[in-house]
Design an enzyme around this catalytic site. Structure first.
Site, mmCIF file in Angstrom:
data_model
loop_
_atom_site.group_PDB
_atom_site.id
_atom_site.type_symbol
_atom_site.label_atom_id
_atom_site.label_comp_id
_atom_site.label_asym_id
_atom_site.label_seq_id
_atom_site.Cartn_x
_atom_site.Cartn_y
_atom_site.Cartn_z
ATOM 1 N N LYS A 189 4.035 4.410 3.315
ATOM 2 C CA LYS A 189 4.402 4.635 4.710
ATOM 3 C C LYS A 189 5.791 4.080 5.009
ATOM 4 O O LYS A 189 6.629 4.732 5.651
ATOM 5 C CB LYS A 189 3.354 3.993 5.617
ATOM 6 C CG LYS A 189 3.616 4.125 7.112
ATOM 7 C CD LYS A 189 4.278 2.884 7.698
ATOM 8 C CE LYS A 189 3.384 1.660 7.607
ATOM 9 N NZ LYS A 189 4.032 0.485 8.245
ATOM 10 N N LYS A 235 14.272 -3.726 7.976
ATOM 11 C CA LYS A 235 13.017 -3.764 7.212
ATOM 12 C C LYS A 235 12.904 -2.556 6.292
ATOM 13 O O LYS A 235 12.391 -2.659 5.163
ATOM 14 C CB LYS A 235 11.821 -3.818 8.161
ATOM 15 C CG LYS A 235 10.460 -3.893 7.447
ATOM 16 C CD LYS A 235 10.343 -5.128 6.557
ATOM 17 C CE LYS A 235 9.069 -5.142 5.734
ATOM 18 N NZ LYS A 235 7.860 -5.388 6.526
#
Length: 313
Positions: free
Chosen positions: A238, A170
């Protein structure tokens, strides 16, 4: 199957809805009760706490902003593990650091609870259509069990390695997406500043090697100044920090990711952290000395990371 689902944000709500539609008994929990009520009207059961979800479910799925939220939901005073039975399965579809996923998996294993880190890609459109790509980390049996559940929300389910591997894949996904958005934004800015028929130009670009999902989905938002969040700048920032940390640990150079992370930070510093990540064009316009036009987003201000329901890309 008796399922629990915690985190009903832009991605989580439609994912939970697909699980209900697939015939599972689903207990849902979210900080905002309105999202719970919407799913109750479709056949879900509203949970009163994460512990209540753990009591009712054999498989619990979490979809949350970051690892502190996942830790609190699982291991807090009223956390899932206070009631979840041994032999159960936790599937975390959040985007968190690989190290955090490994630590969570180890803590759950101590309680004889299986764990799969299963972050997703496809954006809010993929969540609504049930066509997400899911990258799963875990042992073979746990991943097989997770796949039986997640088939209701995904077009692609791939076992990519042990616990933590899903989050590494990811991170790579978020690097690619951010880089593609940045280049689309640069191209759109160039086309707009040079008098080209922009829509015609994008049509021909979409028919050649430059074609991509990002070009298809994000360029129209840039042109329309429609930055209503499907995936917030704050959350992508983030994720890019997770990617940079993973690269540091692997001792590899990722200079482009570093530059793009700084562009994303510039957006946040300008108060645009609550916008969709297609708003990256605004940072490039500022660098080019262009007046930054208005936006149709209803959320123009930056939000603290982890302070909003989860929105994964």
């Amino acid at each position: 199957m008796d399922l629990g689902f915690i985190g009903l944000g832009v991605m989580g709500e439609p994912m939970a809805g697909h699980l209900v539609a697939a015939g599972h008994d689903v207990v849902v929990f979210n900080r905002s009760h309105a999202k719970v009520q919407a799913l109750e009207s479709r056949g879900a059961v509203g949970g009163t706490s994460p512990a209540h979800v753990g009591e009712k479910a054999d498989v619990v799925i979490t979809m949350l902003p970051d690892s502190p939220e996942v830790d609190e939901v699982l291991f807090g005073t009223e956390g899932v593990v206070t009631t979840l039975r041994p032999g159960s399965l936790v599937i975390d579809c959040s985007t968190i650091s690989p190290d955090a996923a490994v630590a969570i998996g180890a803590r759950l294993a101590d309680r004889d609870i299986a764990f799969v880190d299963a972050p997703v890609s496809g954006g809010d459109a993929g969540a609504k259509a049930g066509t997400l790509a899911v990258m799963m980390g875990g042992d073979d049996e746990s991943v097989r069990r997770a796949g039986e559940v997640l088939t209701a929300v995904a077009a692609s389910l791939v076992h990519v390695g042990p616990v933590g591997a899903g989050q590494l894949v990811k991170a790579a996904n978020q690097m690619l997406v951010a880089g593609n958005i940045a280049l689309v934004a640069e191209a759109v800015t160039l086309l707009q500043r040079t008098g080209v028929d922009v829509e015609a130009a994008l049509a021909v670009l979409g028919g050649g090697l430059a074609a991509s999902k990002v070009l298809e989905m994000k360029a129209p938002k840039m042109l329309a100044r429609d930055f209503a969040p499907g995936f917030r700048v704050d959350l992508h920032h983030k994720d890019l920090k997770i990617a940079l940390a993973a690269a540091e640990q692997a001792r590899i150079a990722v200079p482009l990711t570093g530059v793009i992370t700084q562009l994303v930070q510039a957006l946040r510093s300008a108060g645009d952290g609550g916008l969709d990540h297609s708003a990256l064009i605004r940072a490039l316009e500022r660098l080019s000395g262009a007046a930054v036009e208005g936006t149709r987003s209803s959320t123009p201000h930056s939000v603290s990371e982890g302070g909003q329901p989860c929105r994964q890309h």
